[in-house]
Each structure stands twice: as structure tokens, then as C-alpha cells.
Design a protein around this motif. Structure first.
Motif, PDB file in Angstrom:
ATOM      1  N   MET A   1       0.837  -1.198   0.000  1.00 32.34           N
ATOM      2  CA  MET A   1       0.000   0.000   0.000  1.00 32.34           C
ATOM      3  C   MET A   1       0.873   1.249   0.000  1.00 32.34           C
ATOM      4  O   MET A   1       1.747   1.397   0.857  1.00 32.34           O
ATOM      5  CB  MET A   1      -0.857  -0.046   1.280  1.00 32.34           C
ATOM      6  N   ARG A   2       0.641   2.140  -0.970  1.00 31.17           N
ATOM      7  CA  ARG A   2       1.424   3.371  -1.017  1.00 31.17           C
ATOM      8  C   ARG A   2       0.700   4.455  -0.209  1.00 31.17           C
ATOM      9  O   ARG A   2      -0.520   4.512  -0.220  1.00 31.17           O
ATOM     10  CB  ARG A   2       1.577   3.833  -2.458  1.00 31.17           C
ATOM     11  N   THR A   3       1.480   5.283   0.477  1.00 30.42           N
ATOM     12  CA  THR A   3       0.842   6.338   1.259  1.00 30.42           C
ATOM     13  C   THR A   3       1.142   7.710   0.672  1.00 30.42           C
ATOM     14  O   THR A   3       2.110   7.894  -0.060  1.00 30.42           O
ATOM     15  CB  THR A   3       1.302   6.317   2.727  1.00 30.42           C
ATOM     16  N   TYR A   4       0.280   8.648   1.033  1.00 35.44           N
ATOM     17  CA  TYR A   4       0.365   9.994   0.467  1.00 35.44           C
ATOM     18  C   TYR A   4       1.482  10.801   1.118  1.00 35.44           C
ATOM     19  O   TYR A   4       1.696  10.705   2.322  1.00 35.44           O
ATOM     20  CB  TYR A   4      -0.981  10.689   0.673  1.00 35.44           C
ATOM     21  N   LEU A   5       2.175  11.576   0.325  1.00 35.04           N
ATOM     22  CA  LEU A   5       3.194  12.491   0.854  1.00 35.04           C
ATOM     23  C   LEU A   5       2.797  13.931   0.523  1.00 35.04           C
ATOM     24  O   LEU A   5       2.253  14.186  -0.550  1.00 35.04           O
ATOM     25  CB  LEU A   5       4.567  12.204   0.234  1.00 35.04           C
ATOM     26  N   GLU A   6       3.071  14.836   1.449  1.00 38.46           N
ATOM     27  CA  GLU A   6       2.702  16.248   1.254  1.00 38.46           C
ATOM     28  C   GLU A   6       3.279  16.833  -0.036  1.00 38.46           C
ATOM     29  O   GLU A   6       2.691  17.701  -0.664  1.00 38.46           O
ATOM     30  CB  GLU A   6       3.173  17.094   2.445  1.00 38.46           C
ATOM     31  N   SER A   7       4.448  16.312  -0.437  1.00 34.06           N
ATOM     32  CA  SER A   7       5.101  16.883  -1.619  1.00 34.06           C
ATOM     33  C   SER A   7       4.311  16.617  -2.900  1.00 34.06           C
ATOM     34  O   SER A   7       4.531  17.277  -3.910  1.00 34.06           O
ATOM     35  CB  SER A   7       6.514  16.319  -1.748  1.00 34.06           C
ATOM     36  N   TYR A   8       3.379  15.668  -2.852  1.00 39.43           N
ATOM     37  CA  TYR A   8       2.589  15.371  -4.057  1.00 39.43           C
ATOM     38  C   TYR A   8       1.654  16.506  -4.435  1.00 39.43           C
ATOM     39  O   TYR A   8       1.166  16.568  -5.551  1.00 39.43           O
ATOM     40  CB  TYR A   8       1.778  14.076  -3.868  1.00 39.43           C
ATOM     41  N   LEU A   9       1.410  17.399  -3.474  1.00 36.07           N
ATOM     42  CA  LEU A   9       0.537  18.539  -3.777  1.00 36.07           C
ATOM     43  C   LEU A   9       1.175  19.420  -4.850  1.00 36.07           C
ATOM     44  O   LEU A   9       0.487  20.032  -5.653  1.00 36.07           O
ATOM     45  CB  LEU A   9       0.249  19.356  -2.509  1.00 36.07           C
ATOM     46  N   ASN A  10       2.501  19.429  -4.878  1.00 38.99           N
ATOM     47  CA  ASN A  10       3.194  20.224  -5.913  1.00 38.99           C
ATOM     48  C   ASN A  10       2.925  19.696  -7.311  1.00 38.99           C
ATOM     49  O   ASN A  10       3.154  20.391  -8.295  1.00 38.99           O
ATOM     50  CB  ASN A  10       4.700  20.230  -5.651  1.00 38.99           C
ATOM     51  N   LEU A  11       2.446  18.429  -7.392  1.00 37.68           N
ATOM     52  CA  LEU A  11       2.095  17.856  -8.693  1.00 37.68           C
ATOM     53  C   LEU A  11       0.590  17.935  -8.909  1.00 37.68           C
ATOM     54  O   LEU A  11       0.051  17.373  -9.853  1.00 37.68           O
ATOM     55  CB  LEU A  11       2.552  16.400  -8.767  1.00 37.68           C
ATOM     56  N   GLY A  12      -0.103  18.627  -7.980  1.00 39.76           N
ATOM     57  CA  GLY A  12      -1.545  18.807  -8.135  1.00 39.76           C
ATOM     58  C   GLY A  12      -2.386  17.703  -7.527  1.00 39.76           C
ATOM     59  O   GLY A  12      -3.554  17.560  -7.866  1.00 39.76           O
ATOM     60  N   PHE A  13      -1.809  16.925  -6.613  1.00 38.04           N
ATOM     61  CA  PHE A  13      -2.605  15.846  -6.016  1.00 38.04           C
ATOM     62  C   PHE A  13      -2.732  15.983  -4.506  1.00 38.04           C
ATOM     63  O   PHE A  13      -1.766  16.215  -3.810  1.00 38.04           O
ATOM     64  CB  PHE A  13      -2.002  14.479  -6.359  1.00 38.04           C
ATOM     65  N   MET A  14      -3.986  15.849  -4.031  1.00 42.37           N
ATOM     66  CA  MET A  14      -4.193  15.840  -2.583  1.00 42.37           C
ATOM     67  C   MET A  14      -4.564  14.413  -2.191  1.00 42.37           C
ATOM     68  O   MET A  14      -4.806  13.560  -3.032  1.00 42.37           O
ATOM     69  CB  MET A  14      -5.319  16.802  -2.203  1.00 42.37           C
ATOM     70  N   GLU A  15      -4.626  14.186  -0.869  1.00 39.14           N
ATOM     71  CA  GLU A  15      -4.977  12.853  -0.398  1.00 39.14           C
ATOM     72  C   GLU A  15      -6.479  12.668  -0.580  1.00 39.14           C
ATOM     73  O   GLU A  15      -7.272  13.507  -0.165  1.00 39.14           O
ATOM     74  CB  GLU A  15      -4.599  12.737   1.077  1.00 39.14           C
ATOM     75  N   GLY A  16      -6.884  11.574  -1.218  1.00 42.53           N
ATOM     76  CA  GLY A  16      -8.315  11.307  -1.410  1.00 42.53           C
ATOM     77  C   GLY A  16      -9.006  11.057  -0.085  1.00 42.53           C
ATOM     78  O   GLY A  16      -8.339  10.795   0.920  1.00 42.53           O
ATOM     79  N   THR A  17     -10.342  11.157  -0.068  1.00 41.75           N
ATOM     80  CA  THR A  17     -11.069  10.995   1.194  1.00 41.75           C
ATOM     81  C   THR A  17     -10.869   9.611   1.800  1.00 41.75           C
ATOM     82  O   THR A  17     -10.908   9.453   3.007  1.00 41.75           O
ATOM     83  CB  THR A  17     -12.577  11.238   0.989  1.00 41.75           C
ATOM     84  N   ASP A  18     -10.651   8.610   0.956  1.00 43.43           N
ATOM     85  CA  ASP A  18     -10.463   7.257   1.504  1.00 43.43           C
ATOM     86  C   ASP A  18      -9.027   6.999   1.929  1.00 43.43           C
ATOM     87  O   ASP A  18      -8.683   5.914   2.357  1.00 43.43           O
ATOM     88  CB  ASP A  18     -10.944   6.194   0.505  1.00 43.43           C
ATOM     89  N   LYS A  19      -8.168   8.033   1.833  1.00 43.46           N
ATOM     90  CA  LYS A  19      -6.770   7.990   2.297  1.00 43.46           C
ATOM     91  C   LYS A  19      -5.889   7.044   1.475  1.00 43.46           C
ATOM     92  O   LYS A  19      -4.706   6.937   1.738  1.00 43.46           O
ATOM     93  CB  LYS A  19      -6.665   7.554   3.782  1.00 43.46           C
ATOM     94  N   THR A  20      -6.448   6.315   0.533  1.00 45.01           N
ATOM     95  CA  THR A  20      -5.615   5.349  -0.180  1.00 45.01           C
ATOM     96  C   THR A  20      -5.316   5.782  -1.602  1.00 45.01           C
ATOM     97  O   THR A  20      -4.426   5.247  -2.225  1.00 45.01           O
ATOM     98  CB  THR A  20      -6.291   3.973  -0.243  1.00 45.01           C
ATOM     99  N   ARG A  21      -6.089   6.760  -2.123  1.00 45.77           N
ATOM    100  CA  ARG A  21      -5.890   7.141  -3.512  1.00 45.77           C
ATOM    101  C   ARG A  21      -5.611   8.628  -3.640  1.00 45.77           C
ATOM    102  O   ARG A  21      -6.190   9.432  -2.929  1.00 45.77           O
ATOM    103  CB  ARG A  21      -7.119   6.762  -4.339  1.00 45.77           C
TER     104      ARG A  21
END
Ligand SMILES: [Zn+2]
Length: 195
Positions: free
Chosen positions: A1-21
Motif C-alpha cells: 500500500m502506497r501512502t500519500y506524501l505532502e510533496s505530491y501537492l506540488n504535482l496537483g494531487f491531494m490525499e483522497g477521502t479514503d486515504k488510499t488514492r
């Protein structure tokens, strides 16, 4: 399972509501969990939103806040918002997801059977133009799951709200599943409305 990193916001992605996508802050598309890596997100950004490449973090923070504020908090708002075809299609998709949930059928029955069957029937009865409209109703496996989750959490919220308003009776029962997991069942009885 991959987890979200804050730095992904720089690519335009936030953590989905289900925390997994990861969820795109621009178009709100949710990518699969295995796309939670910079190269996949970069590809989405470059192909779908090339104008956002290289923008600073503040730009994406604002987009994220906007995306979160637009989230339909209440199922009723989602239902009432009629008017445009897109909104009607969303409403139809919720109604259909509710039927799927009530019938306890797998989520993919929407795209595998219900939608194609509806299109065939409408094509015969109302003509191909009307059938085209049906194709805009989102009924993919993931959409159906999301709709059901949203409606379920809304039901829970409504129940909690009602229980917070007045007295209620509580009754507990326990059981185990076939897999030997413990289950606690809580029954609540309360008066809803005037008597
Ligand atoms: Zn996007």
C-alpha cells in the motif's frame, strides 16, 4: 500500500477521502493506489493540465481548498441540485448506486449490466439520441463504491444528529462472523418528529 506524501501537492494531487488514492485538485479525478508515485501523477498533470506544470505550492494549496469546499457535504444537496444534464446524470448515478446497495449486488454490476441494459432498452423505446444521454451517467465500479460510501456516511451523520437531540433507548447484542470476528450490534430507538 502506497501512502500519500505532502510533496505530491506540488504535482496537483491531494490525499483522497479514503486515504488510499491520490485525488487531482484540478479535475477531482482519483487515481488508483498504485499511481501514488510522482511519475504517474506527473503524467496526469502534463497530459490533463499542462498549464499547471511548475506552478508554486500556493497555487495548488488554493486549488485544494477550493476542491475541498466544493465537496458535497450532504446527499440531499447532491440530489436537489438538478438543472443541468451533468447534475441529472449524477443524481441518476446516486439513485442507481442506492438500488445496487439495497439489492446487495457487487459494485461492478452498474457498468457490466445495468448501464448497458438501460441503454439497449432506451435505444429501442426512445431512440438512439436519448440513449446517448444515458451514456453520461457515471456508473463505474469505483463511482458506485464512492456513492454508496457517501450515502452511508450521510445516514450515519443524520442518525448521530438525531440521537444528539433527545433521549433514546439502547440495546446491545454480540455475535461473530464466519471468519470468527467479533461483532457488536447496537440498536437504538428514538422518537423522530412529533407524536
Ligand atoms: Zn486532473
Amino acid at each position: 500500500m502506497r501512502t500519500y506524501l505532502e510533496s505530491y501537492l506540488n504535482l496537483g494531487f491531494m490525499e483522497g477521502t479514503d486515504k488510499t488514492r491520490p485525488e487531482c485538485v484540478i479535475c477531482r479525478e482519483k487515481l488508483a493506489n498504485d499511481s501514488m508515485k510522482p511519475c504517474k501523477m506527473k503524467r496526469h498533470q502534463q497530459t490533463m493540465h499542462p498549464e499547471t506544470v511548475g506552478r508554486d505550492r500556493d497555487f495548488f494549496i488554493k486549488k485544494q481548498q477550493l476542491a475541498k469546499a466544493n465537496k458535497p457535504m450532504d446527499i440531499r444537496t447532491a440530489f436537489v441540485r438538478a438543472g443541468s444534464d451533468v447534475q441529472k446524470a449524477t443524481e441518476a448515478s446516486f439513485e442507481c448506486a442506492l438500488l445496487i446497495a439495497k439489492a446487495k449486488k457487487p459494485h461492478n454490476i452498474g457498468e457490466q449490466l445495468i448501464k448497458p441494459a438501460c441503454i439497449k432498452m432506451v435505444e429501442k423505446l426512445c431512440g438512439p439520441q436519448v440513449a446517448e444521454k444515458l451514456k453520461t451517467v457515471p456508473l463505474s465500479n469505483n463511482t458506485v463504491k464512492d456513492r454508496i460510501d457517501k450515502m452511508a456516511s450521510n445516514c450515519e451523520l443524520q442518525l448521530l444528529e438525531k440521537l444528539g437531540k433527545g433521549p433514546f433507548a439502547i440495546q446491545l447484542d454480540e455475535t461473530t462472523t464466519v471468519a470468527d470476528e467479533a461483532v457488536l450490534i447496537v440498536y437504538v430507538q428514538y422518537i423522530d418528529g412529533k407524536i
